[in-house]
Motif scaffolding. Structure first.
Motif, PDB file in Angstrom:
ATOM      1  N   ASP A  79     -50.716  32.200  -1.273  1.00 50.00           N
ATOM      2  CA  ASP A  79     -49.474  32.088  -2.049  1.00 50.00           C
ATOM      3  C   ASP A  79     -48.230  32.078  -1.150  1.00 50.00           C
ATOM      4  O   ASP A  79     -47.338  32.918  -1.285  1.00 50.00           O
ATOM      5  CB  ASP A  79     -49.366  33.228  -3.065  1.00 50.00           C
ATOM      6  CG  ASP A  79     -50.507  33.225  -4.056  1.00 50.00           C
ATOM      7  OD1 ASP A  79     -51.012  32.133  -4.386  1.00 50.00           O
ATOM      8  OD2 ASP A  79     -50.896  34.314  -4.523  1.00 50.00           O
ATOM      9  N   PRO A  80     -48.133  31.122  -0.224  1.00 50.11           N
ATOM     10  CA  PRO A  80     -46.989  31.089   0.697  1.00 50.11           C
ATOM     11  C   PRO A  80     -45.684  30.760  -0.015  1.00 50.11           C
ATOM     12  O   PRO A  80     -45.674  30.083  -1.040  1.00 50.11           O
ATOM     13  CB  PRO A  80     -47.373  29.984   1.686  1.00 50.11           C
ATOM     14  CG  PRO A  80     -48.311  29.117   0.932  1.00 50.11           C
ATOM     15  CD  PRO A  80     -49.042  30.008  -0.017  1.00 50.11           C
ATOM     16  N   GLU A  81     -44.597  31.245   0.534  1.00 48.06           N
ATOM     17  CA  GLU A  81     -43.269  31.012  -0.029  1.00 48.06           C
ATOM     18  C   GLU A  81     -42.870  29.549   0.147  1.00 48.06           C
ATOM     19  O   GLU A  81     -43.095  28.949   1.195  1.00 48.06           O
ATOM     20  CB  GLU A  81     -42.251  31.916   0.662  1.00 48.06           C
ATOM     21  CG  GLU A  81     -40.884  31.876   0.046  1.00 48.06           C
ATOM     22  CD  GLU A  81     -39.926  32.860   0.678  1.00 48.06           C
ATOM     23  OE1 GLU A  81     -38.715  32.671   0.474  1.00 48.06           O
ATOM     24  OE2 GLU A  81     -40.367  33.785   1.363  1.00 48.06           O
ATOM     25  N   SER A  82     -42.280  28.982  -0.891  1.00 46.64           N
ATOM     26  CA  SER A  82     -41.830  27.587  -0.839  1.00 46.64           C
ATOM     27  C   SER A  82     -40.469  27.492  -0.168  1.00 46.64           C
ATOM     28  O   SER A  82     -39.641  28.393  -0.286  1.00 46.64           O
ATOM     29  CB  SER A  82     -41.736  27.002  -2.251  1.00 46.64           C
ATOM     30  OG  SER A  82     -43.000  26.930  -2.832  1.00 46.64           O
ATOM     31  N   GLY A  83     -40.246  26.385   0.528  1.00 48.17           N
ATOM     32  CA  GLY A  83     -38.955  26.107   1.128  1.00 48.17           C
ATOM     33  C   GLY A  83     -38.660  26.877   2.398  1.00 48.17           C
ATOM     34  O   GLY A  83     -37.553  26.821   2.906  1.00 48.17           O
ATOM     35  N   LYS A  84     -39.622  27.610   2.918  1.00 48.11           N
ATOM     36  CA  LYS A  84     -39.428  28.403   4.131  1.00 48.11           C
ATOM     37  C   LYS A  84     -40.471  27.997   5.161  1.00 48.11           C
ATOM     38  O   LYS A  84     -41.655  27.953   4.872  1.00 48.11           O
ATOM     39  CB  LYS A  84     -39.573  29.885   3.802  1.00 48.11           C
ATOM     40  CG  LYS A  84     -39.389  30.792   4.981  1.00 48.11           C
ATOM     41  CD  LYS A  84     -39.562  32.240   4.586  1.00 48.11           C
ATOM     42  CE  LYS A  84     -39.513  33.128   5.807  1.00 48.11           C
ATOM     43  NZ  LYS A  84     -39.862  34.508   5.480  1.00 48.11           N
ATOM     44  N   CYS A  85     -40.020  27.718   6.361  1.00 44.14           N
ATOM     45  CA  CYS A  85     -40.948  27.354   7.433  1.00 44.14           C
ATOM     46  C   CYS A  85     -41.776  28.565   7.838  1.00 44.14           C
ATOM     47  O   CYS A  85     -41.243  29.663   8.026  1.00 44.14           O
ATOM     48  CB  CYS A  85     -40.170  26.819   8.632  1.00 44.14           C
ATOM     49  SG  CYS A  85     -41.241  26.346  10.001  1.00 44.14           S
ATOM     50  N   VAL A  86     -43.071  28.355   7.965  1.00 46.87           N
ATOM     51  CA  VAL A  86     -43.986  29.426   8.370  1.00 46.87           C
ATOM     52  C   VAL A  86     -44.658  29.012   9.680  1.00 46.87           C
ATOM     53  O   VAL A  86     -45.330  27.979   9.730  1.00 46.87           O
ATOM     54  CB  VAL A  86     -45.071  29.672   7.294  1.00 46.87           C
ATOM     55  CG1 VAL A  86     -46.057  30.735   7.758  1.00 46.87           C
ATOM     56  CG2 VAL A  86     -44.448  30.030   5.962  1.00 46.87           C
ATOM     57  N   ASN A  87     -44.448  29.815  10.726  1.00 46.21           N
ATOM     58  CA  ASN A  87     -45.212  29.637  11.960  1.00 46.21           C
ATOM     59  C   ASN A  87     -46.586  30.238  11.706  1.00 46.21           C
ATOM     60  O   ASN A  87     -46.700  31.395  11.301  1.00 46.21           O
ATOM     61  CB  ASN A  87     -44.523  30.320  13.139  1.00 46.21           C
ATOM     62  CG  ASN A  87     -43.279  29.568  13.565  1.00 46.21           C
ATOM     63  OD1 ASN A  87     -43.212  28.350  13.489  1.00 46.21           O
ATOM     64  ND2 ASN A  87     -42.287  30.302  14.012  1.00 46.21           N
ATOM     65  N   LEU A  88     -47.623  29.454  11.905  1.00 51.09           N
ATOM     66  CA  LEU A  88     -48.964  29.874  11.516  1.00 51.09           C
ATOM     67  C   LEU A  88     -49.499  30.980  12.422  1.00 51.09           C
ATOM     68  O   LEU A  88     -49.504  30.841  13.648  1.00 51.09           O
ATOM     69  CB  LEU A  88     -49.905  28.671  11.534  1.00 51.09           C
ATOM     70  CG  LEU A  88     -49.534  27.590  10.518  1.00 51.09           C
ATOM     71  CD1 LEU A  88     -50.410  26.361  10.709  1.00 51.09           C
ATOM     72  CD2 LEU A  88     -49.660  28.119   9.097  1.00 51.09           C
ATOM     73  N   PRO A  89     -49.952  32.080  11.802  1.00 50.44           N
ATOM     74  CA  PRO A  89     -50.523  33.175  12.586  1.00 50.44           C
ATOM     75  C   PRO A  89     -51.723  32.708  13.411  1.00 50.44           C
ATOM     76  O   PRO A  89     -52.484  31.844  12.970  1.00 50.44           O
ATOM     77  CB  PRO A  89     -50.964  34.175  11.516  1.00 50.44           C
ATOM     78  CG  PRO A  89     -50.125  33.868  10.318  1.00 50.44           C
ATOM     79  CD  PRO A  89     -49.897  32.376  10.375  1.00 50.44           C
ATOM     80  N   PHE A  90     -51.869  33.292  14.578  1.00 51.29           N
ATOM     81  CA  PHE A  90     -52.988  33.067  15.488  1.00 51.29           C
ATOM     82  C   PHE A  90     -52.952  31.698  16.179  1.00 51.29           C
ATOM     83  O   PHE A  90     -53.908  31.320  16.839  1.00 51.29           O
ATOM     84  CB  PHE A  90     -54.339  33.270  14.798  1.00 51.29           C
ATOM     85  CG  PHE A  90     -54.418  34.546  14.018  1.00 51.29           C
ATOM     86  CD1 PHE A  90     -54.388  35.768  14.676  1.00 51.29           C
ATOM     87  CD2 PHE A  90     -54.487  34.524  12.649  1.00 51.29           C
ATOM     88  CE1 PHE A  90     -54.440  36.957  13.953  1.00 51.29           C
ATOM     89  CE2 PHE A  90     -54.550  35.703  11.918  1.00 51.29           C
ATOM     90  CZ  PHE A  90     -54.525  36.927  12.567  1.00 51.29           C
ATOM     91  N   THR A  91     -51.857  30.939  16.018  1.00 47.18           N
ATOM     92  CA  THR A  91     -51.714  29.693  16.774  1.00 47.18           C
ATOM     93  C   THR A  91     -50.820  29.979  17.971  1.00 47.18           C
ATOM     94  O   THR A  91     -49.920  30.813  17.900  1.00 47.18           O
ATOM     95  CB  THR A  91     -51.116  28.556  15.919  1.00 47.18           C
ATOM     96  OG1 THR A  91     -49.802  28.920  15.479  1.00 47.18           O
ATOM     97  CG2 THR A  91     -51.989  28.263  14.712  1.00 47.18           C
ATOM     98  N   THR A  92     -51.087  29.290  19.059  1.00 44.55           N
ATOM     99  CA  THR A  92     -50.300  29.471  20.278  1.00 44.55           C
ATOM    100  C   THR A  92     -49.924  28.098  20.832  1.00 44.55           C
ATOM    101  O   THR A  92     -50.382  27.067  20.344  1.00 44.55           O
ATOM    102  CB  THR A  92     -51.105  30.237  21.350  1.00 44.55           C
ATOM    103  OG1 THR A  92     -52.218  29.424  21.744  1.00 44.55           O
ATOM    104  CG2 THR A  92     -51.575  31.583  20.840  1.00 44.55           C
ATOM    105  N   GLU A  93     -49.119  28.129  21.869  1.00 45.64           N
ATOM    106  CA  GLU A  93     -48.737  26.885  22.540  1.00 45.64           C
ATOM    107  C   GLU A  93     -49.977  26.202  23.115  1.00 45.64           C
ATOM    108  O   GLU A  93     -50.110  24.986  23.063  1.00 45.64           O
ATOM    109  CB  GLU A  93     -47.727  27.200  23.650  1.00 45.64           C
ATOM    110  CG  GLU A  93     -46.930  26.019  24.111  1.00 45.64           C
ATOM    111  CD  GLU A  93     -46.029  25.424  23.041  1.00 45.64           C
ATOM    112  OE1 GLU A  93     -46.018  24.182  22.925  1.00 45.64           O
ATOM    113  OE2 GLU A  93     -45.341  26.157  22.321  1.00 45.64           O
ATOM    114  N   GLU A  94     -50.917  26.993  23.651  1.00 46.83           N
ATOM    115  CA  GLU A  94     -52.128  26.441  24.253  1.00 46.83           C
ATOM    116  C   GLU A  94     -53.200  26.110  23.214  1.00 46.83           C
ATOM    117  O   GLU A  94     -54.051  25.257  23.449  1.00 46.83           O
ATOM    118  CB  GLU A  94     -52.721  27.438  25.263  1.00 46.83           C
ATOM    119  CG  GLU A  94     -51.840  27.745  26.450  1.00 46.83           C
ATOM    120  CD  GLU A  94     -50.730  28.743  26.118  1.00 46.83           C
ATOM    121  OE1 GLU A  94     -50.923  29.590  25.224  1.00 46.83           O
ATOM    122  OE2 GLU A  94     -49.665  28.653  26.740  1.00 46.83           O
TER     123      GLU A  94
END
Length: 108
Positions: free
Chosen positions: A45-60
């Motif tokens: 149930d993510p919030e609409s209209g707000k950018c979410v950086n996905l947990p457990f993702t990294t640059e690598e």
């Protein structure tokens, strides 16, 4: 006298609409993706209209294989903070393969 009563009623209605707090919109359902060596994770149930950086993702190690089981359209981005030219729009119910990489998402 009637004009003044009508104006008072309109002003009261406007004040009531402004005073009532708006509830936060949410995309109902789950947004799933994989990280690392295929470990499933997701957002509920993510919030609409707000950018979410996905947990457990990294640059690598970006996330991959997104599945949009929410009621909203999800726009996924390769970069953090919903930036960059690389993005993909996912309608509700859409599943994408392992080749699509992502680090952030925003729901309509």
């Amino acid at each position: 006298m009637r004009l003044r009563n009508a104006a008072l009623a309109v002003a009261s209605a406007v004040a009531l609409v402004i005073a009532v707090p708006m509830s936060a919109d949410a995309a109902t359902g789950d947004f799933l993706y994989k990280v690392g060596r295929g470990v499933p994770t997701g957002l509920a149930d993510p919030e609409s209209g707000k950018c979410v950086n996905l947990p457990f993702t990294t640059e690598e190690a970006p996330g991959f294989a997104p599945e949009n089981f929410t009621t909203s359209t999800a726009t996924v981005f390769l970069d953090f903070d919903c930036n960059g030219d690389t993005f993909y729009v996912m309608n509700p119910g859409k599943k994408l393969g392992d080749r699509l990489k992502l680090r952030s998402v925003i729901f309509s």
